[in-house]
Design a protein around this motif. Structure first.
Motif, PDB file in Angstrom:
ATOM      1  N   HIS A  34       0.844  -1.192   0.000  1.00 20.29           N
ATOM      2  CA  HIS A  34       0.000   0.000   0.000  1.00 20.29           C
ATOM      3  C   HIS A  34       0.883   1.246   0.000  1.00 20.29           C
ATOM      4  O   HIS A  34       2.023   1.202   0.460  1.00 20.29           O
ATOM      5  CB  HIS A  34      -0.883   0.029   1.245  1.00 20.29           C
ATOM      6  N   PRO A  35       0.370   2.386  -0.465  1.00 18.22           N
ATOM      7  CA  PRO A  35       1.138   3.629  -0.345  1.00 18.22           C
ATOM      8  C   PRO A  35       1.390   3.972   1.119  1.00 18.22           C
ATOM      9  O   PRO A  35       0.510   3.807   1.961  1.00 18.22           O
ATOM     10  CB  PRO A  35       0.225   4.673  -0.995  1.00 18.22           C
ATOM     11  N   VAL A  36       2.578   4.444   1.427  1.00 21.30           N
ATOM     12  CA  VAL A  36       2.865   4.907   2.777  1.00 21.30           C
ATOM     13  C   VAL A  36       2.131   6.227   3.005  1.00 21.30           C
ATOM     14  O   VAL A  36       2.048   7.072   2.103  1.00 21.30           O
ATOM     15  CB  VAL A  36       4.392   5.054   2.999  1.00 21.30           C
ATOM     16  N   ILE A  37       1.580   6.412   4.198  1.00 24.26           N
ATOM     17  CA  ILE A  37       0.781   7.599   4.524  1.00 24.26           C
ATOM     18  C   ILE A  37       1.234   8.171   5.870  1.00 24.26           C
ATOM     19  O   ILE A  37       2.175   7.677   6.477  1.00 24.26           O
ATOM     20  CB  ILE A  37      -0.727   7.284   4.537  1.00 24.26           C
ATOM     21  N   HIS A  38       0.552   9.220   6.334  1.00 24.90           N
ATOM     22  CA  HIS A  38       0.861   9.902   7.601  1.00 24.90           C
ATOM     23  C   HIS A  38       2.274  10.504   7.591  1.00 24.90           C
ATOM     24  O   HIS A  38       2.944  10.535   8.630  1.00 24.90           O
ATOM     25  CB  HIS A  38       0.726   8.947   8.796  1.00 24.90           C
ATOM     26  N   LEU A  39       2.725  11.023   6.449  1.00 23.04           N
ATOM     27  CA  LEU A  39       4.053  11.614   6.358  1.00 23.04           C
ATOM     28  C   LEU A  39       3.959  13.116   6.152  1.00 23.04           C
ATOM     29  O   LEU A  39       3.261  13.588   5.245  1.00 23.04           O
ATOM     30  CB  LEU A  39       4.838  11.001   5.192  1.00 23.04           C
ATOM     31  N   ALA A  40       4.662  13.870   6.972  1.00 19.55           N
ATOM     32  CA  ALA A  40       4.799  15.310   6.771  1.00 19.55           C
ATOM     33  C   ALA A  40       5.782  15.559   5.629  1.00 19.55           C
ATOM     34  O   ALA A  40       6.496  14.659   5.179  1.00 19.55           O
ATOM     35  CB  ALA A  40       5.279  15.972   8.060  1.00 19.55           C
ATOM     36  N   PHE A  41       5.841  16.814   5.181  1.00 21.65           N
ATOM     37  CA  PHE A  41       6.667  17.130   4.019  1.00 21.65           C
ATOM     38  C   PHE A  41       8.138  16.815   4.273  1.00 21.65           C
ATOM     39  O   PHE A  41       8.838  16.294   3.398  1.00 21.65           O
ATOM     40  CB  PHE A  41       6.493  18.611   3.654  1.00 21.65           C
ATOM     41  N   GLU A  42       8.642  17.102   5.468  1.00 23.87           N
ATOM     42  CA  GLU A  42      10.052  16.810   5.729  1.00 23.87           C
ATOM     43  C   GLU A  42      10.332  15.314   5.719  1.00 23.87           C
ATOM     44  O   GLU A  42      11.456  14.889   5.408  1.00 23.87           O
ATOM     45  CB  GLU A  42      10.503  17.424   7.053  1.00 23.87           C
TER      46      GLU A  42
END
Length: 374
Positions: A198-206
């Motif tokens: 699955h696509p990785v999620i819960h990531l901030a821009f940094e």
């Protein structure tokens, strides 16, 4: 890292800090997310953009470069996007921030076939020990008087109601969840063991920048992203053409049914799907519409298309969203599994989204690119 979100409210501005878990603070924190989401998903009121009528000779300027890849791909998961000149944006009056439609030229580049998966991000974390924003402890010194147990890191999760609701209050289907992060996408009791593709999620821009640097890649510009998403088509509505369901076949993972109560999964999936479950576009790229939104490198400005350069634009020098002027945002593109035809149609290829740079979300991912000369 501290997450500061400023949201406009009647009578003034209120500032929300991510770590507060007291009832009112939690509601306000989520409300700030909702305000950004409302700007993304509600159909904007019609505006009066400058004339988009083009002389016929100019309208024929769409061109795809006839260039071969400059060698083998940087890795087997990338495809060559040849570059060219295309019409960027949409003339649909619902989306004033994607107007006027304008000619843009981009050079060729390599692009990931799919969104970065949990398996790929896991390899990055295993190699570097990286800790994402959503996982990081919050310094009590930044929040004097708040009990330590109320400073747990976390993220926002989708929590659909069990009854019909008005669509003007996002509090009804989002919830702040301590312990939610990329490894625990639905909260601390969940895992990605069965979601590695699955696509990785819960990531901030940094977080996505850190991955890209480690992988020897970068994020696409918004202009590169849209050129790639169009797959060589000239001003088509969707990444695959103008017909919503060609030959009756679903082409995108989005929302079917009554939003936000139930996704009937008529396209085969309720919620996020594994990558590459639908046919690729003309450049061999998967999921350039729906499934999850994708971070782009550009700062977001609602009026950027008024002055965007014609050749390889890289976005404005700073962010400005009139809905939330105090929050720095980057462009997000492609829509997600939550895009309902009755509520949000921003999986259409010419439309735009945006997100606060210090915030990860449960329906936002990313993919990377590599320059031709690299």
């Amino acid at each position: 890292m501290t997450l500061l979100i400023v949201a406009a409210a009647v009578g003034g501005l209120f500032v929300w800090n991510r770590g507060l878990a007291e009832e009112r603070a939690a509601e306000e924190r989520v409300a700030a997310f909702f305000e950004a989401e409302r700007a993304r998903t509600e159909k904007p009121k019609a505006s009066s953009p400058r004339s988009q009528t083009k002389p016929e000779a100019q309208r024929s300027a769409h061109r795809i470069n006839e260039t071969s890849p400059p060698g083998p791909p940087p890795d087997e998961g990338m495809v060559w996007v040849p570059g060219g000149t295309y019409w960027m944006g949409t003339d649909d009056g619902q989306f004033p921030d994607a107007q006027p439609v304008h000619l843009v030229t981009v050079d060729g580049f390599w692009m990931d076939k799919t969104e970065v998966t949990n398996a790929q991000f896991q390899a990055f974390v295993d190699a570097t020990g990286y800790v994402t924003v959503a996982e990081r402890p919050i310094d009590p010194a930044d929040y004097p008087g708040v009990a330590p147990e109320n400073l747990a890191p976390g993220s926002i999760v989708f929590s659909p109601p069990d009854h019909p609701v008005r669509l003007d209050n996002h509090l009804q289907w989002w919830a702040w969840k301590p312990g939610a992060d990329w490894k625990h996408p639905d909260g601390p009791e969940s895992s990605i063991d069965d979601r590695m593709n699955h696509p990785v999620i819960h990531l901030a821009f940094e977080d996505v920048l850190a991955y890209a640097e480690w992988a020897g890649k970068r994020l696409p510009t918004e202009a590169e992203w849209e050129f790639a998403a169009r797959g060589g088509l000239d001003r088509a509505t969707y990444t695959w053409g103008d017909e919503r369901h060609p030959d009756g076949q679903p082409m995108v993972n989005n929302w079917q049914g009554q939003f936000p109560i139930e996704d009937t999964a008529d396209d085969g999936f309720a919620g996020i799907a594994p990558v590459a479950q639908f046919p690729p576009n003309g450049f061999g790229l998967y999921d350039m519409a729906g499934n999850v939104w994708e971070w782009c490198a550009d700062w977001y400005r609602h009026d950027y298309y008024q002055t965007s350069p014609e050749s390889n634009p890289t976005g404005p020098s700073e962010s400005f969203d009139p809905m939330e002027p105090g929050i720095p945002k980057r462009v997000q593109r492609g829509g997600s599994f939550m895009c309902s035809d009755l509520y949000c149609v921003r999986y259409r290829v010419g439309t735009r989204g945006q997100g606060a740079i210090d915030t990860g979300n449960p329906h936002v991912g990313f993919r990377c690119v590599v320059d031709a000369t690299q």
